[in-house]
Design a protein around this motif. Structure first.
Motif, PDB file in Angstrom:
ATOM      1  N   VAL B  68       0.857  -1.190   0.000  1.00 32.79           N
ATOM      2  CA  VAL B  68       0.000   0.000   0.000  1.00 32.79           C
ATOM      3  C   VAL B  68       0.893   1.240   0.000  1.00 32.79           C
ATOM      4  O   VAL B  68       1.993   1.236   0.568  1.00 32.79           O
ATOM      5  CB  VAL B  68      -0.969   0.064   1.201  1.00 32.79           C
ATOM      6  N   LEU B  69       0.415   2.291  -0.641  1.00 34.43           N
ATOM      7  CA  LEU B  69       1.193   3.533  -0.732  1.00 34.43           C
ATOM      8  C   LEU B  69       0.930   4.443   0.470  1.00 34.43           C
ATOM      9  O   LEU B  69       1.813   5.171   0.909  1.00 34.43           O
ATOM     10  CB  LEU B  69       0.834   4.284  -2.021  1.00 34.43           C
ATOM     11  N   TYR B  70      -0.309   4.416   0.989  1.00 34.19           N
ATOM     12  CA  TYR B  70      -0.690   5.351   2.063  1.00 34.19           C
ATOM     13  C   TYR B  70      -1.357   4.583   3.210  1.00 34.19           C
ATOM     14  O   TYR B  70      -2.576   4.682   3.401  1.00 34.19           O
ATOM     15  CB  TYR B  70      -1.637   6.422   1.516  1.00 34.19           C
ATOM     16  N   PRO B  71      -0.573   3.811   3.974  1.00 34.63           N
ATOM     17  CA  PRO B  71      -1.166   2.963   5.023  1.00 34.63           C
ATOM     18  C   PRO B  71      -1.945   3.755   6.067  1.00 34.63           C
ATOM     19  O   PRO B  71      -2.864   3.223   6.684  1.00 34.63           O
ATOM     20  CB  PRO B  71       0.048   2.256   5.637  1.00 34.63           C
ATOM     21  N   GLU B  72      -1.599   5.022   6.243  1.00 33.57           N
ATOM     22  CA  GLU B  72      -2.257   5.828   7.282  1.00 33.57           C
ATOM     23  C   GLU B  72      -3.727   6.125   6.948  1.00 33.57           C
ATOM     24  O   GLU B  72      -4.503   6.524   7.818  1.00 33.57           O
ATOM     25  CB  GLU B  72      -1.486   7.140   7.518  1.00 33.57           C
ATOM     26  N   LEU B  73      -4.126   5.934   5.697  1.00 34.67           N
ATOM     27  CA  LEU B  73      -5.518   6.240   5.312  1.00 34.67           C
ATOM     28  C   LEU B  73      -6.499   5.188   5.804  1.00 34.67           C
ATOM     29  O   LEU B  73      -7.684   5.464   5.989  1.00 34.67           O
ATOM     30  CB  LEU B  73      -5.642   6.376   3.785  1.00 34.67           C
ATOM     31  N   ASN B  74      -6.020   3.968   5.987  1.00 34.03           N
ATOM     32  CA  ASN B  74      -6.892   2.871   6.400  1.00 34.03           C
ATOM     33  C   ASN B  74      -7.673   3.212   7.673  1.00 34.03           C
ATOM     34  O   ASN B  74      -8.893   3.019   7.748  1.00 34.03           O
ATOM     35  CB  ASN B  74      -6.052   1.614   6.610  1.00 34.03           C
ATOM     36  N   ASP B  75      -6.964   3.707   8.645  1.00 34.86           N
ATOM     37  CA  ASP B  75      -7.580   4.009   9.932  1.00 34.86           C
ATOM     38  C   ASP B  75      -8.584   5.155   9.809  1.00 34.86           C
ATOM     39  O   ASP B  75      -9.679   5.106  10.383  1.00 34.86           O
ATOM     40  CB  ASP B  75      -6.467   4.369  10.933  1.00 34.86           C
ATOM     41  N   LEU B  76      -8.218   6.158   9.038  1.00 36.39           N
ATOM     42  CA  LEU B  76      -9.072   7.349   8.910  1.00 36.39           C
ATOM     43  C   LEU B  76     -10.339   7.082   8.111  1.00 36.39           C
ATOM     44  O   LEU B  76     -11.406   7.612   8.418  1.00 36.39           O
ATOM     45  CB  LEU B  76      -8.292   8.479   8.200  1.00 36.39           C
ATOM     46  N   PHE B  77     -10.209   6.279   7.046  1.00 37.12           N
ATOM     47  CA  PHE B  77     -11.289   6.210   6.056  1.00 37.12           C
ATOM     48  C   PHE B  77     -11.910   4.830   5.874  1.00 37.12           C
ATOM     49  O   PHE B  77     -12.750   4.639   5.005  1.00 37.12           O
ATOM     50  CB  PHE B  77     -10.762   6.698   4.696  1.00 37.12           C
ATOM     51  N   LEU B  78     -11.443   3.864   6.663  1.00 32.08           N
ATOM     52  CA  LEU B  78     -12.040   2.533   6.518  1.00 32.08           C
ATOM     53  C   LEU B  78     -12.445   1.997   7.886  1.00 32.08           C
ATOM     54  O   LEU B  78     -13.581   1.589   8.079  1.00 32.08           O
ATOM     55  CB  LEU B  78     -11.059   1.567   5.834  1.00 32.08           C
ATOM     56  N   THR B  79     -11.516   2.028   8.829  1.00 34.37           N
ATOM     57  CA  THR B  79     -11.824   1.515  10.170  1.00 34.37           C
ATOM     58  C   THR B  79     -12.865   2.395  10.850  1.00 34.37           C
ATOM     59  O   THR B  79     -13.764   1.900  11.516  1.00 34.37           O
ATOM     60  CB  THR B  79     -10.539   1.474  11.037  1.00 34.37           C
ATOM     61  N   HIS B  80     -12.712   3.701  10.667  1.00 39.12           N
ATOM     62  CA  HIS B  80     -13.634   4.625  11.327  1.00 39.12           C
ATOM     63  C   HIS B  80     -14.595   5.286  10.352  1.00 39.12           C
ATOM     64  O   HIS B  80     -14.258   5.494   9.186  1.00 39.12           O
ATOM     65  CB  HIS B  80     -12.837   5.713  12.070  1.00 39.12           C
ATOM     66  N   ALA B  81     -15.774   5.609  10.874  1.00 39.99           N
ATOM     67  CA  ALA B  81     -16.758   6.351  10.080  1.00 39.99           C
ATOM     68  C   ALA B  81     -16.322   7.816   9.999  1.00 39.99           C
ATOM     69  O   ALA B  81     -15.394   8.244  10.685  1.00 39.99           O
ATOM     70  CB  ALA B  81     -18.129   6.240  10.737  1.00 39.99           C
ATOM     71  N   ASP B  82     -16.997   8.554   9.142  1.00 40.81           N
ATOM     72  CA  ASP B  82     -16.704   9.980   8.999  1.00 40.81           C
ATOM     73  C   ASP B  82     -16.957  10.691  10.326  1.00 40.81           C
ATOM     74  O   ASP B  82     -17.942  10.408  11.008  1.00 40.81           O
ATOM     75  CB  ASP B  82     -17.599  10.578   7.909  1.00 40.81           C
ATOM     76  N   ASN B  83     -16.050  11.572  10.664  1.00 44.27           N
ATOM     77  CA  ASN B  83     -16.187  12.343  11.896  1.00 44.27           C
ATOM     78  C   ASN B  83     -15.514  13.699  11.695  1.00 44.27           C
ATOM     79  O   ASN B  83     -14.284  13.781  11.564  1.00 44.27           O
ATOM     80  CB  ASN B  83     -15.512  11.589  13.054  1.00 44.27           C
ATOM     81  N   PRO B  84     -16.336  14.753  11.672  1.00 47.32           N
ATOM     82  CA  PRO B  84     -15.788  16.094  11.416  1.00 47.32           C
ATOM     83  C   PRO B  84     -14.742  16.542  12.441  1.00 47.32           C
ATOM     84  O   PRO B  84     -14.007  17.486  12.191  1.00 47.32           O
ATOM     85  CB  PRO B  84     -17.027  16.994  11.464  1.00 47.32           C
ATOM     86  N   GLU B  85     -14.649  15.848  13.582  1.00 50.62           N
ATOM     87  CA  GLU B  85     -13.648  16.207  14.601  1.00 50.62           C
ATOM     88  C   GLU B  85     -12.265  15.658  14.229  1.00 50.62           C
ATOM     89  O   GLU B  85     -11.257  16.076  14.780  1.00 50.62           O
ATOM     90  CB  GLU B  85     -14.020  15.600  15.971  1.00 50.62           C
ATOM     91  N   THR B  86     -12.236  14.647  13.366  1.00 46.89           N
ATOM     92  CA  THR B  86     -10.966  14.022  12.999  1.00 46.89           C
ATOM     93  C   THR B  86     -10.220  14.897  12.000  1.00 46.89           C
ATOM     94  O   THR B  86     -10.826  15.457  11.081  1.00 46.89           O
ATOM     95  CB  THR B  86     -11.211  12.635  12.360  1.00 46.89           C
ATOM     96  N   LEU B  87      -8.918  14.997  12.185  1.00 42.48           N
ATOM     97  CA  LEU B  87      -8.113  15.780  11.255  1.00 42.48           C
ATOM     98  C   LEU B  87      -7.783  14.929  10.033  1.00 42.48           C
ATOM     99  O   LEU B  87      -7.070  13.918  10.139  1.00 42.48           O
ATOM    100  CB  LEU B  87      -6.819  16.248  11.943  1.00 42.48           C
ATOM    101  N   PHE B  88      -8.325  15.322   8.885  1.00 45.39           N
ATOM    102  CA  PHE B  88      -8.072  14.599   7.638  1.00 45.39           C
ATOM    103  C   PHE B  88      -6.944  15.291   6.863  1.00 45.39           C
ATOM    104  O   PHE B  88      -6.705  16.482   7.052  1.00 45.39           O
ATOM    105  CB  PHE B  88      -9.327  14.614   6.755  1.00 45.39           C
ATOM    106  N   PRO B  89      -6.278  14.592   5.964  1.00 43.31           N
ATOM    107  CA  PRO B  89      -5.362  15.273   5.046  1.00 43.31           C
ATOM    108  C   PRO B  89      -6.157  16.305   4.229  1.00 43.31           C
ATOM    109  O   PRO B  89      -7.378  16.178   4.083  1.00 43.31           O
ATOM    110  CB  PRO B  89      -4.877  14.143   4.128  1.00 43.31           C
ATOM    111  N   ALA B  90      -5.478  17.324   3.709  1.00 45.33           N
ATOM    112  CA  ALA B  90      -6.148  18.327   2.888  1.00 45.33           C
ATOM    113  C   ALA B  90      -6.724  17.659   1.632  1.00 45.33           C
ATOM    114  O   ALA B  90      -6.153  16.690   1.123  1.00 45.33           O
ATOM    115  CB  ALA B  90      -5.155  19.409   2.479  1.00 45.33           C
TER     116      ALA B  90
END
Lengths: 164, 164
Positions: B68-90
């Protein structure tokens, strides 16, 4: 396992998987829920059900598998956008049409050979098809599977709390 | 024209058609539009973009095509649901990741033979695959094409006036 028949079956299976998933979702929705808009200002569920039904119905002549079963749906659910002023068939009737159309397709699909799947569809002439052999019935099936998935994603919004 | 290679190409083409259509739509949306919710109480566009990116990224190891090229995305966008409190990449960075992942996949796809497409994917053991040969890489591609179409249908809601 690289036989054309095996690969064609994977594509047909993909249609059935998408259809089964959509049907499970439709079964979980009441007729009243289907009368709601997917989102503010967007299509109602009933419109998408009718739309999918007429698009699948039209696959019968497009794939040379027979005549459409419900020609009157084309005008209501394809030519025109959703309009709450228009009188639609009852949701329970539409559910019946939806299953009848998919059942008619499914019965034909099991008899089709790979060669038949790679035959032209009825919207392309023999001449054009000779130059563009990818415009065949299997491509129509792939396209319509994706179309069904588009609207499945939208219909999920009728379910409270479903985020994907 | 019933060659396995020809049929496999139809399936890969279907992926590219769905991807192209989605990209055209994403290009038509501003970064600000992608920060909006698809519908009240539903995911934001940015979440779906990240979700699609990580799901496609994970196809690299799933199809034995690389890490995988961006392993850090898994946690943000697959394990967890959308949450406006979470800091996403731009959003502009996510757009770059999205294109990098699809480009990496596309470069591998053009080199793959039908035999390779019908090889097992990495989430099934050799043993199970011997019993269930349909659980191959081409099935993953069909599944992910439908997954992309699901979310394409939802992302259309970010466009004013788009009813389908």
């Amino acid at each position: 396992m690289t036989s054309p028949t095996f690969i064609t079956k994977l594509v047909v299976d993909s249609w059935h998987i998408a259809l089964h998933r959509l049907n499970q979702h439709l079964d979980s929705l009441t007729n009243d829920q289907l009368m709601l808009r997917i989102a503010p200002g967007r299509n109602r569920g009933v419109y998408l059900l009718g739309h999918l039904t007429t698009v699948h119905d039209k696959m019968l002549p497009l794939l040379f598998l027979g005549d459409v079963l419900y020609p009157e749906l084309n005008d209501l659910f394809l030519t025109h956008a959703d309009n709450p002023e228009t009188l639609f068939p009852a949701v329970s009737d539409l559910r019946g049409y939806w299953h009848a159309v998919n059942s008619a397709l499914g019965k034909k699909f099991v008899t089709m050979t790979t060669e038949e799947w790679l035959h032209r569809h009825s919207a392309i002439s023999e001449e054009d098809f000779a130059k563009e052999p990818h415009r065949n019935r299997l491509s129509v099936l792939l396209n319509r599977t994706n179309h069904m998935s588009n609207h499945y994603g939208q219909l999920l919004f009728l379910k409270k709390g479903a985020l994907e």
